[in-house]
Enzyme design. Sequence first.
Site, PDB file in Angstrom:
ATOM      1  N   GLY A 193       0.443  89.996  56.340  1.00  0.00           N
ATOM      2  CA  GLY A 193      -0.955  89.667  56.602  1.00  0.00           C
ATOM      3  C   GLY A 193      -1.876  90.799  56.178  1.00  0.00           C
ATOM      4  N   GLY A 194      -2.293  91.605  57.131  1.00  0.00           N
ATOM      5  CA  GLY A 194      -3.294  92.646  56.889  1.00  0.00           C
ATOM      6  C   GLY A 194      -3.010  93.518  55.677  1.00  0.00           C
ATOM      7  CB  SER A 233       2.666  94.805  62.492  1.00  0.00           C
ATOM      8  OG  SER A 233       1.638  94.247  63.303  1.00  0.00           O
ATOM      9  CG  ASN A 280      -1.288  84.354  55.658  1.00  0.00           C
ATOM     10  OD1 ASN A 280      -2.307  83.862  55.150  1.00  0.00           O
ATOM     11  ND2 ASN A 280      -0.898  84.063  56.899  1.00  0.00           N
ATOM     12  CD1 TRP A 281      -4.014  87.735  50.368  1.00  0.00           C
ATOM     13  CD2 TRP A 281      -5.749  86.867  49.256  1.00  0.00           C
ATOM     14  NE1 TRP A 281      -3.940  88.174  49.076  1.00  0.00           N
ATOM     15  CE2 TRP A 281      -4.998  87.657  48.367  1.00  0.00           C
ATOM     16  CE3 TRP A 281      -6.896  86.220  48.772  1.00  0.00           C
ATOM     17  CZ2 TRP A 281      -5.342  87.819  47.018  1.00  0.00           C
ATOM     18  CZ3 TRP A 281      -7.240  86.372  47.425  1.00  0.00           C
ATOM     19  CH2 TRP A 281      -6.467  87.177  46.569  1.00  0.00           C
ATOM     20  CE  LYS A 282      -2.476  86.509  59.170  1.00  0.00           C
ATOM     21  NZ  LYS A 282      -2.143  86.951  60.522  1.00  0.00           N
ATOM     22  N   GLY A 327      -0.676  91.092  63.550  1.00  0.00           N
ATOM     23  CA  GLY A 327      -1.994  91.724  63.599  1.00  0.00           C
ATOM     24  C   GLY A 327      -2.148  92.722  64.733  1.00  0.00           C
ATOM     25  CD  GLU A 357       4.234  85.349  60.057  1.00  0.00           C
ATOM     26  OE1 GLU A 357       4.064  86.180  59.168  1.00  0.00           O
ATOM     27  OE2 GLU A 357       3.311  84.633  60.490  1.00  0.00           O
ATOM     28  CD  GLU A 414      -3.188  84.031  62.416  1.00  0.00           C
ATOM     29  OE1 GLU A 414      -3.627  83.649  61.323  1.00  0.00           O
ATOM     30  OE2 GLU A 414      -2.746  85.191  62.606  1.00  0.00           O
ATOM     31  CG  HIS A 426       0.379  81.635  60.385  1.00  0.00           C
ATOM     32  ND1 HIS A 426      -0.298  82.155  61.464  1.00  0.00           N
ATOM     33  CD2 HIS A 426       0.830  82.693  59.668  1.00  0.00           C
ATOM     34  CE1 HIS A 426      -0.256  83.483  61.396  1.00  0.00           C
ATOM     35  NE2 HIS A 426       0.422  83.828  60.314  1.00  0.00           N
TER      36      HIS A 426
HETATM   37  P1  13P Z   1       0.012  90.976  59.938  1.00  0.00           P
HETATM   38  O1  13P Z   1       0.869  91.494  58.813  1.00  0.00           O
HETATM   39  O2  13P Z   1      -1.420  91.282  59.791  1.00  0.00           O
HETATM   40  O3  13P Z   1       0.585  91.348  61.268  1.00  0.00           O
HETATM   41  O4  13P Z   1       0.106  89.368  59.863  1.00  0.00           O
HETATM   42  C1  13P Z   1       1.342  88.761  59.771  1.00  0.00           C
HETATM   43  C2  13P Z   1       1.122  87.327  59.463  1.00  0.00           C
HETATM   44  O5  13P Z   1       0.652  86.576  60.301  1.00  0.00           O
HETATM   45  C3  13P Z   1       1.464  86.850  58.123  1.00  0.00           C
HETATM   46  O6  13P Z   1       1.449  85.467  58.059  1.00  0.00           O
END
Ligand code: 13P
Length: 251
Positions: free
Chosen positions: A235-236, A214, A11-13, A176, A170, A101, A99
């Site tokens: 994510g990251g 993470s 997930n590049w966000k 994050g 999640e 967010e 998600h």
């Molecule tokens: P991180 O891997 O950066 O913690 O993010 C997880 C995430 O929200 C994937 O959708």
Amino acid sequence: MSLSKKLIVGNWKMHGSRAANAELLKGLLGADLKGSAPRASVAVCVPFPYLGEVVAALQDSVMAVGSQDVSAHAHGAYTGEVSGAMVREFGAVYAIVGHSERRSYHAESDQLVADKAKAALAQGLVPIVCVGETLAERDAGQTDAVVARQLKAVIDTLGVDLARVVVAYEPVWAIGTGKTASPEQAQAVHAFLRAQLVAAQVSAASVPLLYGGSVKPDNAAELFAQPDIDGGLIGGASLKAADFAAIARAA
Ligand code: 13P
């Protein structure tokens, strides 16, 4: 029980640019994930404007593409929304919905998330439905109740089509933050989610349950080894080709 083939989704966000994406995709293509293809399916969920370019860049690879959200509506006067059909037309296969967010910054309700999952399916996409508790909810012992409530809206809205979704657990406190759920914590919630799906008459083997929060190359293998963890939503670490490839290989 877990599925025989893992699913690893990046997930590049809201990260990237055409130049940065080209560099990242070059790295992913160079990492040659074909070797892990029998054991893991891999996808990246990218910002809407980049869907076409990323699909084109990955067309000869084993990687699929998805969006990070989708409208609950098929079409109409919904300024700023993007429909599943539009996403599908650009060659995407998946759409993340719900998600944390979006649930927290855009006040998306459980029912809206379920409606988005339904719309995604109707437009030929596989929804990746995210659920997860905040730290306050975990500390209050409400983890199971929260994820059950989030999942119930999807169960009630989709009926038999529930068997066609992907669910991602999640925990909000692990996103994050560098604080991963321990493999035991993640497994416990995954087993609970699996039981909810089975109680809703969904075969235990049909809905992949991904863990997100993470996930890094050094903790991925242990998480993916848990009996009810069928892959990851990353994510990251999905923004670094070497890390994302290492996570895919860990599957
Ligand atoms: P991180 O891997 O950066 O913690 O993010 C997880 C995430 O929200 C994937 O959708």
